[in-house]
Enzyme design. Structure first.
Site, short mmCIF file in Angstrom:
data_model
loop_
_atom_site.label_atom_id
_atom_site.label_comp_id
_atom_site.label_asym_id
_atom_site.label_seq_id
_atom_site.Cartn_x
_atom_site.Cartn_y
_atom_site.Cartn_z
N GLU A 1 0.82 -1.22 0.00
CA GLU A 1 0.00 0.00 0.00
C GLU A 1 0.85 1.26 0.00
O GLU A 1 0.45 2.30 -0.52
CB GLU A 1 -0.95 0.01 1.20
CG GLU A 1 -2.09 -1.01 1.10
CD GLU A 1 -1.69 -2.38 1.65
OE1 GLU A 1 -0.50 -2.59 1.98
OE2 GLU A 1 -2.58 -3.26 1.76
N PHE B 1 -11.10 -7.68 13.97
CA PHE B 1 -10.03 -8.10 13.06
C PHE B 1 -9.77 -7.02 12.01
O PHE B 1 -10.70 -6.50 11.39
CB PHE B 1 -10.41 -9.42 12.36
CG PHE B 1 -9.39 -9.87 11.36
CD1 PHE B 1 -8.10 -10.22 11.75
CD2 PHE B 1 -9.69 -9.90 10.01
CE1 PHE B 1 -7.16 -10.62 10.82
CE2 PHE B 1 -8.75 -10.30 9.07
CZ PHE B 1 -7.47 -10.66 9.48
N GLN B 2 -8.51 -6.67 11.83
CA GLN B 2 -8.08 -5.63 10.88
C GLN B 2 -8.76 -4.29 11.15
O GLN B 2 -9.07 -3.54 10.22
CB GLN B 2 -8.28 -6.09 9.43
CG GLN B 2 -7.30 -7.20 9.04
CD GLN B 2 -7.22 -7.44 7.54
OE1 GLN B 2 -8.18 -7.27 6.82
NE2 GLN B 2 -6.04 -7.87 7.09
N LYS C 1 -17.55 -1.08 6.18
CA LYS C 1 -17.92 -2.11 5.20
C LYS C 1 -19.43 -2.17 4.98
O LYS C 1 -19.89 -2.31 3.84
CB LYS C 1 -17.40 -3.47 5.67
CG LYS C 1 -17.60 -4.57 4.63
CD LYS C 1 -16.95 -5.88 5.04
CE LYS C 1 -17.05 -6.90 3.90
NZ LYS C 1 -16.40 -8.17 4.25
N MET D 1 24.08 9.31 3.13
CA MET D 1 24.00 10.61 3.79
C MET D 1 24.29 10.47 5.28
O MET D 1 24.97 11.31 5.88
CB MET D 1 22.62 11.24 3.56
CG MET D 1 22.49 12.66 4.09
SD MET D 1 23.66 13.80 3.31
CE MET D 1 22.66 14.48 2.00
#
Lengths: 578, 95
Positions: A50, A112-113, A162, A477
C-alpha cells in the site's frame, strides 16, 4: 438518482470526480468496492504494497497536477498508507485515499483488521472522513476532491465502513461543494500587491525565494515574466526545482543545507526576499536567527498559517500564486516606471559568487565511478523533458544539483518528510500520469531496498520506468554525517556489499531489464542502452565510489554564513565584494 | 502573559474536539481552559478556548485553528472590551 449499494455509489462518485486511475490493494473491508471497480472505466493498478499505492498517487499528482488516488483495506492496509499520506501533506500534494473500515457495529471493538485510520491520519491529513451511512458517500468524495485540490493542496482520507459499502442507497453526485469552514482565497488584496511593488522598488538587493507553491499553482510562466521584469536573481528550493529554468542567467540554483554558495549567500546578503510559495523551512534557513538578517520579507502564499510562521513578513500577499504573481506584474511595472532601483552592483556580486563557486566534484583517482558524474550524464543524455524522481539522501541532493531542470513538474522528490523509498513508486505514478515521457527514478541502494517491489507492478502493467541505483553500499547521507560529525564511527550505515543483493538479477526476477556499470567510460553507453528500452522497466546498477560527499554543506543548526564548500573549507569571502 | 479567550464556532460533527485538541498538542500550544457547548444552531457547537499566548504565537494558533475544515469562525474575546475581535475565517484566514 438511482438505487445502488454504497460500493457502487463510491465508484460512481470517483468516476464523477474525474478519476481515471487509482493505485491500490483489496482486502476484507474494502472488498465490496472492488466488485464495481472490476467493471468501472477507472484503471485500477494493483500494487504490491500500500505504501507504493500512496507514493504512486503522489507521483501521478505531481506530474499531472490532478488529484492522485489510492485505495486500501482496513487495518494494515490503511496504516501502510500513513507514510505516503504524511509525505503528501509535507509536500502539499493533492491525494485522496479511500480505505475500507470494519463494519460500523464493530468499530471500537478491536475487531479483526481494525485501525482508527481517521484518528491516525488526523495530525497531518488536510481533512478526513469516517463514513458509516452510504447516503454520505457521494458528498464525502466530492468534498474530498475539492479539499485536496484547492487552496494549499494536501491529502484527504475517506474511511468507509464495510456495511456502508454493502447497504443500498440513492446515488446522486453533488453538482457543487460548499463548506462553511473552508473557502480558499484566490485573488490577493489589491493593497498587498501595491505594498509589495513599493517595497520592491525600495530594494537594491532583492532575491526571488521560490518554493514548491509556484509549481503547485502552475505559475512558472508568471514567475518568468516577473523575474525578467525586475531582473533580480532567483533561487529555487528543493521543492521548486524546475519552477524557473536552471539555464536562465538569473537562476542561482538551490538554497539551503546543500545549496549553491551563490543561492545561500544571496539570501543571506539580500535586503529583500520576494518569497513565492516557500515556507522558510529549516533546511533552507539554517539557524533562523542568523538567516537573511538584513532582509525585509514579502511573503506570497495561499496558506495564511505560513505567513509569519517562521519569519516575520513585512508584506503578506495572501492568495493563489498564479493570481498573486499575475497581479504583481502590472503593479510592479507601474512602480518601476516611477522608481527603478539599480541592481547592477548586486547582480555583479551574485554572479561573481556563481562563477567562483560552481557546483563541482572530484573524479575518484582509482578509476571508480563518481556518483555525481553518473547523475550529471543521466541529465544530459535524457534531456530537459525527462521526469526525474529521487529517493532521499546523497543521491537526492546530487540529483537536485547535477541535473539541469528546465520545466516544472519534471522533478519529484520527498522534500518535507524525507521518505526513503519514495523514488520507485513515485516514478511509477509519474509514468502512469505521463506515459509518453521518459521517467527516471534516481535511487540509492538503501532506498531501493525499501520499495523496489513495485517494479513487479511496473513490469506487469506496462509502466516502463527507468531506475538508476546509485549503489555506494551505504546509507550514504548518514555515513557522511558520521564522517563529519561522529569521527568516522560508521555505526550501522554500511550495507556491506555492492553485490548483495545482486540488483540486476533482482530486476530481472521482477520482469525488468537489469544492467550494471562500474567504470566511467561505460556510463554513456549504459545510459543510452537503457534509454533505448521502452517496452520494459530498466534497472541500472551504478556501482559508485563509497566516500563521495555532498557539498556545499551548512551543518544542521548552523548559520548559513558558515557554509562549507568542502571539508573544513569555507568560501574565500575576502575575495568577494559583499 | 495575558490570557486570551477564543470563541470558536465548529461544525457539530464527531471528532471535532479531537481535531482541535490534537492541533494544540502537536503544535505545542497549551490550553488553559476549554469548554464545549451547543449553539442555537444544532449543526454547530461553540468552543471557548483560553490560551496563555500573545502576539505572534496567538496569531499562529488562530491561523492554524482556522485551517481545520470543521472550524467555521473564530472570535477573540479581549478582556475589558465589549467588542470582540472577530477573526473572520472567510475569506482572509482560510485555507
Amino acid at each position: 438518482m438511482s438505487q445502488m449499494n454504497g460500493a457502487s455509489s463510491l465508484v460512481a462518485s470517483l468516476e464523477a470526480a474525474g478519476v481515471d486511475v487509482m493505485f491500490g490493494i483489496p482486502g476484507g473491508a474494502i472488498l465490496p468496492a472492488y466488485d464495481p471497480i472490476f467493471s468501472s472505466s477507472i484503471r485500477h493498478i494493483l500494487v504490491r504494497h500500500e505504501q507504493g499505492a500512496g507514493h504512486a498517487a503522489t507521483g501521478y499528482a505531481q506530474v499531472t497536477g490532478r488529484v492522485g488516488v489510492c485505495i486500501a483495506t482496513s487495518g494494515p492496509g490503511a496504516t501502510n498508507l500513513v507514510t505516503p499520506l504524511a509525505d503528501a501533506a509535507m509536500d502539499s500534494v493533492p491525494v485522496v485515499a479511500i480505505t475500507g473500515q470494519v463494519p460500523s457495529v464493530a468499530i471500537g471493538t478491536d475487531a479483526f483488521q481494525e485501525a482508527d485510520i481517521r484518528g491516525i491520519t488526523m495530525p497531518f491529513a488536510k481533512h478526513n472522513y469516517l463514513i458509516t451511512d452510504p447516503a454520505d458517500i457521494p458528498r464525502a468524495i466530492a468534498e474530498a476532491f475539492h479539499i485536496a485540490s484547492t487552496g494549499r493542496p494536501g491529502p484527504v482520507l475517506v474511511d468507509i465502513a464495510k456495511d456502508a459499502l454493502q447497504k443500498m442507497t440513492e446515488f446522486a453526485y453533488p453538482t457543487s461543494v460548499s463548506l462553511k469552514g473552508y473557502k480558499p482565497k484566490l485573488a490577493p488584496d489589491a493593497q498587498s500587491i501595491t505594498d509589495a511593488a513599493d517595497l520592491i522598488t525600495q530594494s537594491s538587493k532583492p532575491v526571488f525565494y521560490v518554493g514548491g507553491g509556484v509549481i503547485k499553482a502552475d505559475a512558472s510562466r508568471e514567475l518568468m515574466e516577473l523575474a525578467q521584469l525586475l531582473g533580480a536573481p532567483v533561487v529555487t528550493t528543493l521543492m521548486a526545482r524546475g519552477a524557473f529554468p536552471d539555464s536562465h542567467p538569473l537562476n542561482l540554483g538551490m538554497p539551503g543545507m546543500h545549496g549553491t554558495v551563490a543561492a545561500v549567500t544571496a539570501l543571506q546578503k539580500a535586503d529583500l526576499l520576494i518569497t513565492l510559495g516557500a515556507r522558510f523551512d529549516d533546511r533552507v534557513t539554517g539557524k533562523l536567527s542568523t538567516f537573511a538578517v538584513n532582509a525585509k520579507v514579502i511573503h506570497a502564499d495561499v496558506d495564511p498559517a505560513e505567513i509569519g510562521k517562521n519569519r516575520f513578513a513585512d508584506v503578506a500577499v495572501l492568495g493563489d500564486l498564479k493570481h498573486s504573481i499575475a497581479a504583481l506584474i502590472p503593479a510592479l511595472k507601474f512602480a518601476l516606471a516611477k522608481n527603478r532601483p539599480d541592481l547592477t552592483a548586486w547582480l555583479r556580486q551574485v554572479n561573481s559568487l556563481k562563477a567562483t563557486y560552481p557546483l563541482g566534484y572530484a573524479m575518484p583517482t582509482d578509476g571508480s565511478l563518481a556518483p555525481q558524474y553518473v547523475i550529471e550524464r543521466l541529465g544530459k543524455i535524457s534531456g530537459p523533458e525527462t521526469i526525474f524522481a529521487a529517493g532521499v539522501g546523497q543521491h537526492q541532493m546530487w540529483a537536485s544539483q547535477f541535473v539541469s531542470y528546465e520545466n516544472p513538474r519534471t522533478w519529484l522528490n520527498s522534500g518535507g518528510l524525507g521518505t526513503m523509498g519514495y523514488a520507485v513508486p513515485a516514478a511509477m505514478g509519474a509514468k502512469v500520469g505521463a506515459p509518453d515521457t521518459t521517467v527516471w527514478a534516481i535511487d540509492g541502494d538503501g532506498c531501493f531496498q525499501m520499495t523496489n517491489q513495485e517494479l513487479t507492478t511496473c513490469a506487469l502493467n506496462n509502466i516502463p520506468i527507468k531506475v538508476a541505483i546509485i549503489n555506494n553500499e551505504s546509507l550514504g547521507m548518514v555515513r557522511q554525517w558520521q564522517t563529519l560529525f561522529y569521527e568516522g564511527r560508521y555505526s550501522n550505515t554500511s550495507l556491506e556489499s555492492k553485490r548483495i543483493p545482486n540488483f540486476p538479477m533482482l530486476a530481472e526476477a521482477m520482469g525488468c531489464v537489469g544492467l550494471s556499470c562500474e567504470r566511467p567510460e561505460d556510463v554513456d553507453a549504459t545510459i543510452e542502452k537503457a534509454m533505448n528500452i521502452n517496452d520494459q522497466p530498466v534497472v541500472v546498477d551504478f556501482r559508485v565510489a563509497r566516500d563521495a560527499m555532498v557539498w556545499p554543506l551548512v551543518a544542521a543548526g548552523a548559520s548559513n554564513d558558515d557554509i562549507m564548500i568542502a571539508r573544513e573549507t569555507a568560501p574565500d569571502w575576502d575575495s568577494q565584494e559583499l | 502573559m495575558a490570557q486570551h479567550t477564543l470563541e470558536v464556532i465548529v461544525e457539530n460533527s464527531p471528532g471535532v474536539l479531537a481535531r482541535v485538541a490534537g492541533l494544540f498538542s502537536r503544535r505545542a500550544y497549551n490550553i488553559e481552559r476549554l469548554s464545549v457547548g451547543p449553539t442555537d444552531n444544532p449543526e454547530t457547537s461553540k468552543m471557548d478556548i483560553v490560551v496563555n499566548l500573545e502576539g505572534h504565537a496567538l496569531e499562529q494558533v488562530i491561523a492554524q485553528l482556522d485551517k481545520l475544515i470543521n472550524v467555521i469562525a473564530i472570535k477573540e474575546i479581549v478582556p475589558n472590551s465589549a467588542q470582540p475581535i472577530v477573526h473572520d475565517t472567510q475569506p482572509d484566514y482560510q485555507n
